[in-house]
Write an enzyme that holds these catalytic residues in place. Structure first.
Site, PDB file in Angstrom:
ATOM      1  N   ASN A  92      -6.007   3.235  10.698  1.00 42.28           N
ATOM      2  CA  ASN A  92      -6.596   3.190   9.356  1.00 42.28           C
ATOM      3  C   ASN A  92      -5.693   3.763   8.261  1.00 42.28           C
ATOM      4  OD1 ASN A  92      -6.834   5.991   9.506  1.00 42.28           O
ATOM      5  ND2 ASN A  92      -8.990   5.957  10.063  1.00 42.28           N
TER       6      ASN A  92
ATOM      7  N   ASP B 109      -6.664   5.597  -0.226  1.00 44.17           N
ATOM      8  CA  ASP B 109      -8.117   5.768  -0.195  1.00 44.17           C
ATOM      9  C   ASP B 109      -8.513   6.733  -1.313  1.00 44.17           C
ATOM     10  OD1 ASP B 109      -7.294   8.180   0.876  1.00 44.17           O
ATOM     11  OD2 ASP B 109      -8.965   8.326   2.272  1.00 44.17           O
TER      12      ASP B 109
ATOM     13  N   ASP C 106      -9.190   9.840  -1.713  1.00 42.53           N
ATOM     14  CA  ASP C 106      -8.558  11.151  -1.914  1.00 42.53           C
ATOM     15  C   ASP C 106      -7.068  11.112  -1.561  1.00 42.53           C
ATOM     16  OD1 ASP C 106      -9.020  10.927   0.824  1.00 42.53           O
ATOM     17  OD2 ASP C 106      -9.392  13.071   1.093  1.00 42.53           O
TER      18      ASP C 106
ATOM     19  N   ARG D 142     -19.574   3.192  17.369  1.00 42.87           N
ATOM     20  CA  ARG D 142     -18.610   2.173  16.956  1.00 42.87           C
ATOM     21  C   ARG D 142     -18.121   1.397  18.179  1.00 42.87           C
ATOM     22  NH1 ARG D 142     -18.385   3.368  11.728  1.00 42.87           N
ATOM     23  NH2 ARG D 142     -17.933   5.501  11.066  1.00 42.87           N
TER      24      ARG D 142
ATOM     25  N   SER E  25     -19.640   7.699  16.434  1.00 47.50           N
ATOM     26  CA  SER E  25     -18.923   8.070  15.213  1.00 47.50           C
ATOM     27  C   SER E  25     -19.019   9.577  15.012  1.00 47.50           C
ATOM     28  CB  SER E  25     -19.541   7.346  14.030  1.00 47.50           C
ATOM     29  OG  SER E  25     -19.226   8.027  12.842  1.00 47.50           O
TER      30      SER E  25
ATOM     31  N   ASP F 162      -5.219  10.337   1.098  1.00 47.85           N
ATOM     32  CA  ASP F 162      -4.561  10.788   2.330  1.00 47.85           C
ATOM     33  C   ASP F 162      -4.424   9.643   3.344  1.00 47.85           C
ATOM     34  OD1 ASP F 162      -7.195  10.595   3.139  1.00 47.85           O
ATOM     35  OD2 ASP F 162      -7.275  12.571   4.097  1.00 47.85           O
TER      36      ASP F 162
ATOM     37  N   SER G 186     -13.491  11.512   0.346  1.00 42.10           N
ATOM     38  CA  SER G 186     -12.510  10.512   0.749  1.00 42.10           C
ATOM     39  C   SER G 186     -12.912   9.081   0.380  1.00 42.10           C
ATOM     40  CB  SER G 186     -12.276  10.673   2.255  1.00 42.10           C
ATOM     41  OG  SER G 186     -11.328   9.786   2.719  1.00 42.10           O
TER      42      SER G 186
HETATM   43  C1  16G Z   1     -12.574  11.169   9.600  1.00 41.26           C
HETATM   44  C2  16G Z   1     -11.182  11.544  10.024  1.00 41.26           C
HETATM   45  C3  16G Z   1     -10.360  10.311  10.319  1.00 41.26           C
HETATM   46  C4  16G Z   1     -11.047   9.429  11.320  1.00 41.26           C
HETATM   47  C5  16G Z   1     -12.469   9.145  10.891  1.00 41.26           C
HETATM   48  C6  16G Z   1     -13.220   8.494  12.002  1.00 41.26           C
HETATM   49  C7  16G Z   1      -9.856  13.378   9.208  1.00 41.26           C
HETATM   50  C8  16G Z   1      -9.260  14.038   8.000  1.00 41.26           C
HETATM   51  N1  16G Z   1     -10.542  12.288   8.962  1.00 41.26           N
HETATM   52  O1  16G Z   1     -12.567  10.496   8.384  1.00 41.26           O
HETATM   53  O2  16G Z   1      -9.124  10.735  10.816  1.00 41.26           O
HETATM   54  O3  16G Z   1     -10.361   8.228  11.477  1.00 41.26           O
HETATM   55  O4  16G Z   1     -13.128  10.360  10.604  1.00 41.26           O
HETATM   56  O5  16G Z   1     -14.551   8.312  11.623  1.00 41.26           O
HETATM   57  O6  16G Z   1      -9.708  13.827  10.326  1.00 41.26           O
HETATM   58  P1  16G Z   1     -15.660   7.971  12.669  1.00 41.26           P
HETATM   59  O7  16G Z   1     -15.700   9.081  13.688  1.00 41.26           O
HETATM   60  O8  16G Z   1     -16.901   7.864  11.857  1.00 41.26           O
HETATM   61  O9  16G Z   1     -15.283   6.674  13.294  1.00 41.26           O
HETATM   62 MG    MG Z   2      -9.198  10.250   2.836  1.00 43.64          MG
END
Ligand code: 16G
Ligand code: MG
Length: 564
Positions: A397, A297, A299, A529, A522, A301, A78
Site C-alpha cells: 500500500n 495519503d 498524512d 480482509r 483487520s 506517510d 491518515s
Molecule cells: C495501519 C498501518 C498500516 C497497515 C494498515 C492495515 C501503521 C502506521 N499503519 O494503517 O501499516 O497497512 O493499518 O490495516 O502501522 P488493516 O489491519 O485494517 O488491514
Molecule cells: Mg498514512
C-alpha cells in the site's frame, strides 16, 4: 537539592489534584471503547477528546520513564474519511510507541471515570517505575482535519496539568513523518541526524537529492496528488528547494474545502481502486507520454506512483512492492560497486507482508535478494528491517522506507574506496541515507528516492514497471459477527481459527494457476480482509468470491466440512 519526603508528597498531591480537575473537563463518553492498535487510537474525531487527553498522560509517563527524552504525539487519521481522527505516540528514536506500552494507552483511555483514571495513572506510574518528579518533553503535531484544533486543546489540557516540568513543542500542522523526524532529531545526542525542525528536514532531504541527481537533471516534472491533505504543505515547502532539478506539480491541495480530504484521491484510493483519481483522469493530467504521477495519503506517510501506458492507454500502478524491488536491485548494484569485502561487506534484505504481490517476491528471490515476510503494520516491518545493514521495507500500500544500520553508516564513512567507481557508489549510498527518513516511511522522501534511482538508471516509469508483471489481485472486506474468531499465524498467511477453515481455503486456492489467498482480521476496522491473486483476473474474481463465502460460512457456524 532532593525534595524532602513531605514536599514530595505535597507535589504528588498537587499533581493528582491538577490532573483530576483537567480530566473532569474531558470525561469519557459512555459506551465508547478505545483500543490502541497499529495506528494508535482512531475513530470519529468527535469521540476522541477523552482519548487524546489521556494519551497526553501516557506520553508524559513515557517521557519521564525515559529520563525526559522527547516523546511525539501525532493527531491524524491518515487515509480515513475527514470526520475521523486519531492519535498516536512516537518513541524517542522516532519509531512507533514500544508495543508493550500499547496496553497502557488502552487501559488509561477506557477508565470510566476521573477517579478510576487517576488510580490507573498512579498504579501505572508505580508499576512502570516512573519518577513523577522527573522532567518530561512532548513534541506534537496534527494534520488538516477540522477536528484537529479541538483535539490539540485536549492534548494540551493533559500536558499543562503537569505544570511546568513538562516541556511542550508544537510543530503545528504537518505530516506524520515530519513529526517522527523532529522527534528523532531532537533526541539525537550526536547532533548529526539533522536540525530538529521542518526546515532542517527539508534542507537535509533536498541537499541529498540534488547531490544524487547531479548532472542528470533537470528531470521530467512530476505530478503529486496531495489527497487534499497536509502533504500539500510539505510539497509547497519542497518545491523551491529542488525546482532546478525536479519540478513538482501539486494536485488536490484543497485542504480548506470541506469533505475533500482523501475523497476520490490519495494513495489509498489509487491502490484500492487500481485507478488514478478521477479529477486527474478528467484533466488528462497524465495523458502525455512519459508523464508520471504519484499520490500521497492524507498524512503523507504513504506513496504510490502511476502512469498511462502509451500503446494501450491503460493505467499502470507502481506500488510499494515496485518501490521496494527497484530500490533493492539498485542498492545491491551500488553495494557491489563499493567493492567492500570481509568485515566491511554490508548485508541487504527486503521485508514485505502477505499483501506483497507474488511476482515481486519471486523477482527478488530470483536475484538472490533475501526477502522476509512479517505481519501487517509498519512497526513489524521496521523491526525486521533493522536486522540488515540496509533494510528495505515496504507494504504494497506504499508505507515504507530504507533503514541503514549504524554499522553501515560507520563503514561507508570510513571506507577507503579502491576505485573512482567505488568512491561514487559509497557517496551515493551516504546521500541516500541522508535522503531517506530513518524514523518512518515518508511519502516525500520516498518520492525523491524513486526519482533519484530512476535518474541514475536513466529510466522512466515504463522501464521501472518492466521489471516484473504484477499478478492480478483483489482485496475484499467481509463483515463478520466477531473478527476475533479469526486467528492467524505464519505472518498472517494462514489461519489457525476458525478450525478447519484454512484447509478449505487451501483446497480452493489449489484450483487456480499461481493462486494464493489469505484471510486476516483487520487491525483498524471491524471486518475480516480477504486477499487473492492468480494468473488471470477471472480466476481472481472466482477465487476471492469463494474464499469470502467460506469466511462468511465459518463465521456464522455453517458447514465446515473439509471435502476430500
Ligand atoms: C495501519 C498501518 C498500516 C497497515 C494498515 C492495515 C501503521 C502506521 N499503519 O494503517 O501499516 O497497512 O493499518 O490495516 O502501522 P488493516 O489491519 O485494517 O488491514
Ligand atoms: Mg498514512
Amino acid at each position: 537539592m532532593a525534595l524532602s519526603s513531605t514536599s514530595a508528597a505535597h507535589a504528588h498531591a498537587v499533581l493528582l489534584n491538577s490532573l483530576t480537575e483537567a480530566s473532569n473537563l474531558y470525561p469519557k463518553e459512555e459506551g465508547v471503547t478505545y483500543s490502541y492498535g497499529t495506528a494508535g487510537f482512531r475513530t470519529l474525531g468527535a469521540k476522541l477528546p477523552a482519548a487524546v487527553f489521556r494519551t497526553a498522560l501516557l506520553a508524559v509517563l513515557r517521557s519521564k520513564r525515559l529520563e525526559g527524552a522527547s516523546i511525539g504525539v501525532m493527531i491524524t487519521a491518515s487515509h480515513n474519511p475527514e470526520p475521523d481522527n486519531g492519535v498516536k505516540i512516537v518513541d524517542p528514536s522516532g519509531e512507533m510507541l514500544d508495543p508493550t506500552w500499547e496496553q497502557h494507552a488502552t487501559a488509561l483511555s477506557n477508565c470510566p471515570s476521573t477517579d478510576s483514571l487517576i488510580s490507573t495513572f498512579t498504579t501505572l506510574a508505580t508499576h512502570l517505575h516512573v519518577d513523577l518528579s522527573q522532567p518530561a518533553s512532548i513534541i506534537f503535531a496534527r494534520d488538516t482535519r477540522p477536528s484537529g484544533p479541538d483535539l490539540v486543546k485536549a492534548l494540551e489540557a493533559g500536558l499543562h496539568a503537569f505544570g511546568d516540568n513538562v516541556k511542550i513543542k508544537d510543530v503545528g500542522v504537518t505530516t506524520t513523518p515530519i513529526l517522527h523526524y523532529v522527534v528523532k532529531a531532537t533526541n539525537d545526542q550526536s547532533g548529526t541526524y539533522g536540525a530538529p525542525t521542518i526546515e532542517g528536514y527539508m534542507q537535509k532531504m533536498s541537499k541529498a537529492f540534488k547531490e544524487l541527481v547531479g548532472i542528470r537533471g533537470p528531470l521530467v516534472p512530476l505530478f503529486v496528488d496531495c489527497a487534499n491533505g497536509v502533504g500539500s504543505s510539505a510539497v509547497d515547502t519542497m518545491i523551491p528547494l529542488i525546482e532546478d532539478v525536479l519540478l513538482l506539480r501539486p494536485m488536490n491541495t484543497a485542504t480548506g474545502t470541506k469533505g475533500a480530504l482523501n475523497d476520490e484521491c490519495g494513495a489509498d484510493y489509487v491502490k484500492t481502486k487500481q485507478a488514478m483519481p478521477p479529477n486527474l483522469a478528467q484533466l488528462g493530467t497524465l495523458d502525455k507520454p512519459g508523464t508520471t504521477g504519484c499520490s500521497f495519503d492524507g498524512d503523507a506517510d504513504r506513496i504510490v506512483f502511476y502512469y498511462v501506458e502509451d500503446a494501450t492507454r491503460t493505467f499502470k500502478l507502481l506500488d510499494g512492492d515496485k518501490i521496494a524491488t527497484m530500490a533493492a536491485v539498485y542498492f545491491k548494484e551500488l553495494l557491489l560497486r563499493t567493492k567492500l569485502t570481509g568485515e566491511e561487506k554490508l548485508s541487504m534484505g527486503v521485508v514485505q507482508t502477505a499483501y506483497a504481490n507474488g511476482s515481486s517476491t519471486k523477482y527478488l528471490e530470483s536475484r538472490d535478494i533475501p526477502v522476509e515476510c512479517v505481519q501487517t503494520g509498519v512497526k513489524h516491518l521496521h523491526h525486521a528491517a533493522k536486522k540488515f545493514d540496509i533494510g528495505i521495507y515496504f507494504e504494497a500500500n506504499g508505507h515504507g522506507t530504507v533503514l541503514f544500520s549504524p554499522h553501515a553508516i560507520e563503514t561507508l564513512r570510513k571506507a577507503s574506496p579502491v576505485t573512482l567507481e567505488a568512491g561514487n557508489a559509497i557517496r551515493h549510498l551516504l546521500n541516500f541515507y541522508e535522503l531517506i527518513n530513518q524514523a518512518v516511511g515518508d511519502a516525500m522522501s520516498d518520492m525523491l528516492l524513486v526519482e533519484a534511482v530512476l535518474a541514475h538508471k536513466g529510466w522512466g516509469s515504463a522501464e521501472w514497471n518492466a521489471g516484473y508483471q504484477d499478478l492480478p489481485n483483489k482485496l475484499e472486506k467481509v463483515i463478520v459477527p466477531d473478527r476475533n474468531h479469526f486467528v492467524t499465524y505464519d505472518a498472517e498467511r494462514r489461519l489457525s481459527h476458525p478450525v478447519g477453515l484454512q484447509e478449505l481455503v487451501d483446497i480452493e486456492v489449489g484450483k487456480y494457476e499461481m493462486g494464493r489467498a489469505f484471510v486476516r482480521p483487520s487491525g483498524t476496522e471491524d471486518c475480516v480482509r480477504v486477499y487473492a491473486e492468480a494468473k488471470t483476473k477471472e480466476d481472481v474474481e472466482v477465487l476471492i468470491g469463494n474464499v469470502a463465502r467460506l469466511v462468511q460460512e465459518a463465521s456464522t457456524g455453517q458447514s465446515m466440512v473439509v471435502a476430500s
